[in-house]
Scaffold this motif. Structure first.
Motif, PDB file in Angstrom:
ATOM      1  N   SER A   1       0.870  -1.174   0.000  1.00  0.00           N
ATOM      2  CA  SER A   1       0.000   0.000   0.000  1.00  0.00           C
ATOM      3  C   SER A   1       0.909   1.226   0.000  1.00  0.00           C
ATOM      4  N   MET A   2       0.376   2.364  -0.391  1.00  0.00           N
ATOM      5  CA  MET A   2       1.197   3.569  -0.371  1.00  0.00           C
ATOM      6  C   MET A   2       1.594   3.897   1.061  1.00  0.00           C
ATOM      7  N   GLN A   3       0.701   3.678   2.016  1.00  0.00           N
ATOM      8  CA  GLN A   3       1.031   3.948   3.412  1.00  0.00           C
ATOM      9  C   GLN A   3       2.212   3.102   3.868  1.00  0.00           C
ATOM     10  N   GLU A   4       2.192   1.809   3.540  1.00  0.00           N
ATOM     11  CA  GLU A   4       3.298   0.927   3.927  1.00  0.00           C
ATOM     12  C   GLU A   4       4.591   1.344   3.230  1.00  0.00           C
ATOM     13  N   PHE A   5       4.493   1.635   1.941  1.00  0.00           N
ATOM     14  CA  PHE A   5       5.660   2.060   1.166  1.00  0.00           C
ATOM     15  C   PHE A   5       6.287   3.315   1.779  1.00  0.00           C
ATOM     16  N   LEU A   6       5.462   4.329   2.059  1.00  0.00           N
ATOM     17  CA  LEU A   6       5.982   5.587   2.601  1.00  0.00           C
ATOM     18  C   LEU A   6       6.550   5.391   4.007  1.00  0.00           C
TER      19      LEU A   6
END
Length: 84
Positions: free
Chosen positions: A28-33
């Motif tokens: 997810s973008m949250q996990e990536f960031l």
């Protein structure tokens, strides 16, 4: 304890690139960031790296090639943004 960080006014093309990178990693973008922020925070800043190099150089009397210092600074800054 985890905290929440909000980043406003992110350009759409930047958001799109981050989303694409996250998708390529299956995240997810949250996990990536979150992982990217952890990676950035785990490394010394370019100023700290330069200070450490100076201390080692002065302590041992050896010299560090400027290309090594440039490589460290570039690594700290991350990849260059794409040309428009």
């Amino acid at each position: 304890m985890a905290v929440t960080i909000t980043v406003r006014n992110v350009p759409e093309h930047v958001r799109d690139e981050l989303k694409a990178r996250a998708e390529r990693r299956g995240q997810s973008m949250q996990e990536f960031l979150r992982l990217e922020l952890e990676r950035i925070a785990s490394k010394p800043s370019s100023e700290e790296s330069t200070r450490q190099i100076r201390e080692r150089t002065e302590g041992t009397g050896t010299h560090t090639f400027s290309s090594v210092i440039v490589d460290i600074i570039r690594e700290d800054r991350g990849p260059l943004p794409p040309y428009s």
